[in-house]
Design an enzyme around this catalytic site. Structure first.
Site, PDB file in Angstrom:
ATOM      1  N   ALA C  10       0.850  -1.181   0.000  1.00 39.54           N
ATOM      2  CA  ALA C  10       0.000   0.000   0.000  1.00 39.54           C
ATOM      3  C   ALA C  10       0.892   1.240   0.000  1.00 39.54           C
ATOM      4  CB  ALA C  10      -0.896  -0.014   1.243  1.00 39.54           C
ATOM      5  N   SER C  12       3.070   2.310  -1.984  1.00 39.18           N
ATOM      6  CA  SER C  12       4.475   2.056  -2.325  1.00 39.18           C
ATOM      7  C   SER C  12       4.897   2.863  -3.548  1.00 39.18           C
ATOM      8  CB  SER C  12       4.656   0.569  -2.633  1.00 39.18           C
ATOM      9  OG  SER C  12       3.841   0.216  -3.747  1.00 39.18           O
ATOM     10  N   HIS C  49      -6.068   9.374  -7.532  1.00 40.82           N
ATOM     11  CA  HIS C  49      -5.420   8.685  -8.649  1.00 40.82           C
ATOM     12  C   HIS C  49      -5.740   9.384  -9.970  1.00 40.82           C
ATOM     13  CE1 HIS C  49      -3.956   4.484  -7.322  1.00 40.82           C
ATOM     14  NE2 HIS C  49      -3.966   5.269  -6.280  1.00 40.82           N
TER      15      HIS C  49
END
Lengths: 185, 185, 185
Positions: C10, C12, C49
């Protein structure tokens, strides 16, 4: 100046590895501890770390104002070892005693944002070497509860931001280093 | 003799990789299982592992006395595959049926210390090859509860101590090996 | 066609890394989102995102029928970015609204098996390039509760199966890539 990030899981040997880096630098070492001995278990962990370190290393404790402390201690003939970023992050998330919701969006303390920005800014112009120890916490099952997820998110983001500014990033597993960025040896 | 540590997360493919190493050694393989089929789920997992292994491999079960069992089975023409260290550690932590506190310091069973020391001692003079499979459990959020934290600590420490004594350490993720120590291929 | 698996914890940096791969391919990019904005927190993550992605990328949403969607969108002049496999797996595990037992063996939905098989089959003959983003979830303490363990098992197995069929597998930690399979650069 040069920053190194040593990243690893719990009991991966990351602190011992970072201590070796500091020792082998040949510079004067300042050990900057971000933890507080809140309970007996934590006190035992801190004592365990302290026993391993050379007695002549200077120890500084700073739970929140990491950038200011680094600015005060960083010098061209010194290496500052920060152990660890993850605990510092956790101190900041809980620094204003707020209640955390079980679900839903979380608003982070003002001080969290200010201290985090100050650290990243410092990395551009610290006069001496710094070794950061930090935890990898995102490779398990995503935890329940907004606070754990928020902590995992912020820990991961911080690791990314420090890694982007570091000259060298080393991942440690079972005490063994794996270089993710910078010279291999 | 030569010891290899294969380290990886749950369902990382570490056991299958270790089995390939054993097979490719060309030696007689002894499979040393540390698990017990305590419930239906565990029994299914054990059966799944067993189906994959060649029928002519000898299977030995040992939950606690790992060093003694390795001493009995290790031989110059054999390779012993230990699957896995993490389960053995867990068996030892719970071997005396004690109550674990929710918080605070934990005293580990006497037998845990004795068996752990015996294993590390054996690694200096086992006559044959050994492949250890072990779990990486420290890269998620630090769990609540003294027992989970203690388990994570001890699993990480054991991985470090075995890795330090192994000739080769391989990290496995998504079934793919990453050599942390020793020859690359 | 060529498949790449980008694997990481998570936060990363795995999605950002996969997006760079897609961008640098020079091909037309189709972003295939497997998530649904079930609550406010998830909606915020999705918006975060989306802001990062180039506006001209086409976005497709598919929660369950991943292989069919890939078959429709994959083309020789395109690269499809699937973000992420782990969420898709989770959608499939819960797709039939069943009650999950606290302990004991779990029977997975029929559709889970069908969609999973269809994906692996597609990887043999997709006409264009695909980049899969997936989570590593097995490196923390094994979670309590049959559903979490089952999820961790299935996520690990899927990562192994996709990795075996991919030309390139990259592990991402702290935003930095580590090549597990395929060309280093």
């Amino acid at each position: 100046m040069s920053a190194t990030l040593v990243l690893g899981g719990a009991r991966s040997g990351k602190s011992a590895y970072a201590e070796r880096l500091a020792l082998e630098s040949g510079k004067e070492v300042v050990y900057l501890a971000t933890s507080r001995a809140g309970d007996a278990e934590m006190a035992a962990r801190i004592a365990h770390h302290r026993e391993r370190r050379p007695a002549h290393w200077q120890t500084v404790e700073e739970e929140l104002a990491l950038a200011a402390s680094l600015r005060a201690w960083s010098a061209s003939n010194r290496i500052v070892l920060v152990d660890c970023l993850t605990l510092w992050l956790s101190n900041l998330l809980f620094c204003d005693g707020r209640e955390w919701p079980e679900v839903g969006a979380v608003t982070l303390p003002e001080r969290f944002h200010a201290e985090r920005a100050a650290l990243l800014e410092l990395l551009a112009d610290a006069p001496g070497d710094i070794v950061f120890v930090s935890n990898e916490v995102g490779m398990g099952i995503v935890p329940w509860g907004a606070v754990s997820r928020c902590f995992a998110d912020e820990a991961g983001r911080l690791n990314q931001d420090v890694a982007a500014r570091a000259e060298r990033v080393v991942f440690v597993a079972a005490g063994l280093p794996l270089v993710l960025k910078g010279p291999r040896c």
